[in-house]
Design an enzyme around this catalytic site. Sequence first.
Site, PDB file in Angstrom:
ATOM      1  NE  ARG A 113      10.553  -5.525  -6.655  1.00 55.76           N
ATOM      2  CZ  ARG A 113       9.424  -5.302  -6.022  1.00 55.76           C
ATOM      3  NH1 ARG A 113       9.055  -6.075  -5.036  1.00 55.76           N
ATOM      4  NH2 ARG A 113       8.653  -4.301  -6.356  1.00 55.76           N
ATOM      5  CG  ASN A 151       6.449 -11.044  -5.616  1.00 51.85           C
ATOM      6  OD1 ASN A 151       5.437 -11.347  -4.996  1.00 51.85           O
ATOM      7  ND2 ASN A 151       6.785  -9.787  -5.864  1.00 51.85           N
ATOM      8  CD  GLU A 152       4.085  -7.627  -8.267  1.00 56.96           C
ATOM      9  OE1 GLU A 152       5.086  -6.916  -8.442  1.00 56.96           O
ATOM     10  OE2 GLU A 152       3.017  -7.186  -7.816  1.00 56.96           O
ATOM     11  CD  GLU A 305       2.299  -7.913  -3.261  1.00 51.43           C
ATOM     12  OE1 GLU A 305       2.557  -6.741  -3.585  1.00 51.43           O
ATOM     13  OE2 GLU A 305       3.067  -8.851  -3.476  1.00 51.43           O
ATOM     14  CD1 TRP A 314       1.795   6.232  -6.991  1.00 49.29           C
ATOM     15  CD2 TRP A 314       2.224   6.122  -9.172  1.00 49.29           C
ATOM     16  NE1 TRP A 314       1.063   5.188  -7.507  1.00 49.29           N
ATOM     17  CE2 TRP A 314       1.311   5.098  -8.845  1.00 49.29           C
ATOM     18  CE3 TRP A 314       2.641   6.253 -10.507  1.00 49.29           C
ATOM     19  CZ2 TRP A 314       0.813   4.200  -9.797  1.00 49.29           C
ATOM     20  CZ3 TRP A 314       2.138   5.358 -11.447  1.00 49.29           C
ATOM     21  CH2 TRP A 314       1.240   4.351 -11.092  1.00 49.29           C
ATOM     22  CD  GLU A 353       8.363  -1.912  -2.302  1.00 55.40           C
ATOM     23  OE1 GLU A 353       7.772  -1.728  -3.369  1.00 55.40           O
ATOM     24  OE2 GLU A 353       8.308  -2.970  -1.662  1.00 55.40           O
ATOM     25  CG  PHE A 355       8.916   6.872   3.545  1.00 56.92           C
ATOM     26  CD1 PHE A 355       8.410   7.297   4.767  1.00 56.92           C
ATOM     27  CD2 PHE A 355      10.246   7.126   3.253  1.00 56.92           C
ATOM     28  CE1 PHE A 355       9.211   7.976   5.678  1.00 56.92           C
ATOM     29  CE2 PHE A 355      11.058   7.791   4.150  1.00 56.92           C
ATOM     30  CZ  PHE A 355      10.542   8.226   5.376  1.00 56.92           C
ATOM     31  CG  HIS A 356       4.660   0.315  -0.023  1.00 59.02           C
ATOM     32  ND1 HIS A 356       3.624  -0.327   0.621  1.00 59.02           N
ATOM     33  CD2 HIS A 356       4.371   0.252  -1.340  1.00 59.02           C
ATOM     34  CE1 HIS A 356       2.756  -0.757  -0.283  1.00 59.02           C
ATOM     35  NE2 HIS A 356       3.189  -0.416  -1.479  1.00 59.02           N
TER      36      HIS A 356
HETATM   37  C1  GAL Z   1       4.408  -5.415  -5.500  1.00 61.93           C
HETATM   38  C2  GAL Z   1       5.433  -6.392  -4.995  1.00 61.93           C
HETATM   39  C3  GAL Z   1       5.733  -6.179  -3.525  1.00 61.93           C
HETATM   40  C4  GAL Z   1       5.911  -4.722  -3.225  1.00 61.93           C
HETATM   41  C5  GAL Z   1       4.667  -4.002  -3.654  1.00 61.93           C
HETATM   42  C6  GAL Z   1       4.611  -2.546  -3.286  1.00 61.93           C
HETATM   43  O1  GAL Z   1       4.523  -5.184  -6.843  1.00 61.93           O
HETATM   44  O2  GAL Z   1       5.026  -7.709  -5.184  1.00 61.93           O
HETATM   45  O3  GAL Z   1       6.886  -6.900  -3.182  1.00 61.93           O
HETATM   46  O4  GAL Z   1       7.033  -4.256  -3.891  1.00 61.93           O
HETATM   47  O5  GAL Z   1       4.541  -4.123  -5.038  1.00 61.93           O
HETATM   48  O6  GAL Z   1       5.328  -1.724  -4.102  1.00 61.93           O
END
Ligand code: GAL
Length: 676
Positions: A113, A151-152, A305, A314, A353, A355-356
């Site tokens: 991204r 985003n970011e 977030e 990590w 992501e 496993f996020h």
């Molecule tokens: C942020 C991002 C999200 C997601 C999150 C968790 O930086 O805006 O889309 O990636 O981290 O890693």
Amino acid sequence: MAGLRARLRGFAFGGDYNPEQWDRAVWDEDVALMRRAGVNLVTLGVFAWASLEPEPGRFEFGWLDEVMDLLHAGGIAVDLATPTAAPPVWLSHGHPEVLPVMEDGKTFGFGNRLHYDPTSPRYRQHAARITTALAERYSGHPALAMWHISNEYGPIAYTPGAAAAFRDWLRRRYGDDLDALNDAWYTRFWSQRYTSWDQVAPPELPRSWSNPARRLDFQRFASDALRECFISERDIVRSYRDDLPVLTNFMRFYRHADYWRWAAEQDAVALDIYPDPGRDDSRVAAALNFDLMRSLRGQPWILMEQAASAVSQWRVNNVKPPGRMRLGSYQAIAHGADSVMYFQWRASRGGHERFHSAMLPHSGTGARTWREVEALGAELPRIAEALGSGSRAEIAVLFDWDAWWGLETAYGLPRNDFDYPGMVTDHYRPLLEGHFAADVVSFDSDLSRYRVLVVAGAHLVSDGFVARLERFVAAGGTLLCSYFCGVVDPHNQVRQPAYPGAFRGLIGAYIDEYWPARDGETFEVRFADGTTSVCDWWQESIHPESARAVAWYASGSLSGRPAVIQNPFGSGRVVYVGTRLPPATLHDTVLATVRDAGVAPLVEAAPDFVEAARRGNEHAEFLFLLNHSDTRTARVAVPAPGVDLLTGVAVGDHVSLDPLAVAVIRTERQRQPAAT
Ligand code: GAL
């Protein structure tokens, strides 16, 4: 923001919702579970460009119409994102010139991204088209409560287009005067003089060394180029409707965007924060980030977030143990957040992501994380009265991007391992652990409302800041200043005639040499009261003029010379710390300085693992107490009796906090309304 607060009638609670990753059958369950969890706001469409515009100019809004309607029917408001942080493959492949080239000259291709060059006219044109289409279609939708632009934002590109944009930026900055640029960049050194604008280029990855002023200007340009992308999309959505907040989400200590300048363009500030659950002490940096977010616009902000538990960035991604997510959420609120939002609502099955953690984990509503999320959603309404409340601090800590860039963009300093956010955090830590409230300021902030200013790592300072600082101290303020401050001007050039340049008058001393320590070298420092401590990393050969020494080196080559000095300046005073004090000594030095300045802590004699913060409105004050220890109970004396809003229990002269516990003590306002 007031409109959003009125609409939600409570803290915003929710997260990123990515229905495009799921079959239609899942959406009804999503909305039902969101309602069950108390979700009232979701961020929709952040990375949905390919689902919204599968081919250039062909839009598929049917699915989004349905999701917006479903959410609205469920009483859930929408923070609608423009999807421009993840361009679809047809754009990347059809127009490869939109791809960024990184500092090492390699193209950052499709498959991640942020694979766009912010200066690319083609990228901006396509971003504007999808933004316009979304604004046209959804501006009037009853679910829409806020616009989330991209985003970011970050990072920058090194394409020919970016080079041209950099030149244009420089021409504006230097009034089209190439001599002014040559002077600012000190191009007499190493024969770097430019004779025509088209010779000027972004600083690529240096084979060896590079021009520090050129790197610094490129950082400034990069932040501005990204900000232009934000502004152009913001203006599009505003042109359809101007009564909704428009913002983007900031990141923790993000180096490539000057958030002071960005915040001024937004209607509110929002932060994404992902402390590493595997590290013990991320809470100090988190608190500083939160205070920075509140200070950027002097308003409550949006925690946009956070992770419900583990992240995926990590080497080892530890979970947040029970109670930690709740505590971190209240920490943000204590420092001014009006929301608790997560990335993301439902855990993805695939993708990087997978496993996020999420509000709704893979294992569904049986999961511990879900139970904690649901419990927090049910609990937040108890503190609804604190929504929108402000805070007051008598101490300010400097955090400025120019100072950061001055210290870290280029080699060539006496030592080249400075960590600007780390230095500021080290100087903020004693305030947090000592239970003092602090705001954060930039070079351009008004300092007059503070009694103490803490400046660390400001090697580069602007003339305007120096003038404001001198007025502040002369009028009775106290400045606590770290080593190596005030030395260079905004072109990264050493201020003459002696170190520390702009701060010589303030600290009442000159410095003839900076003495970075050798690896492993330590030196003893003896204070006037006879106490000693062992310092390392940095020494300065300080020659007091009007200052007096309060600590001296007691060993090493500078033995006998001052290490810490104090200088009266007008009606105020400066404490200058010329070495890296160990944490305990820095703690005592900072706290003695703020107490001498007449500032009182929010609570007295509480353990350092308890965090205190206060918010207030015209009716009441809310004292937040957070026990960060997962083993120790704390007894904290409170300044005034009240009621703990979380338990409904009356609080007399003290409160007892179990490990990881939070109390929000409401007291009736007696004094002046807090500034909001
Ligand atoms: C942020 C991002 C999200 C997601 C999150 C968790 O930086 O805006 O889309 O990636 O981290 O890693």
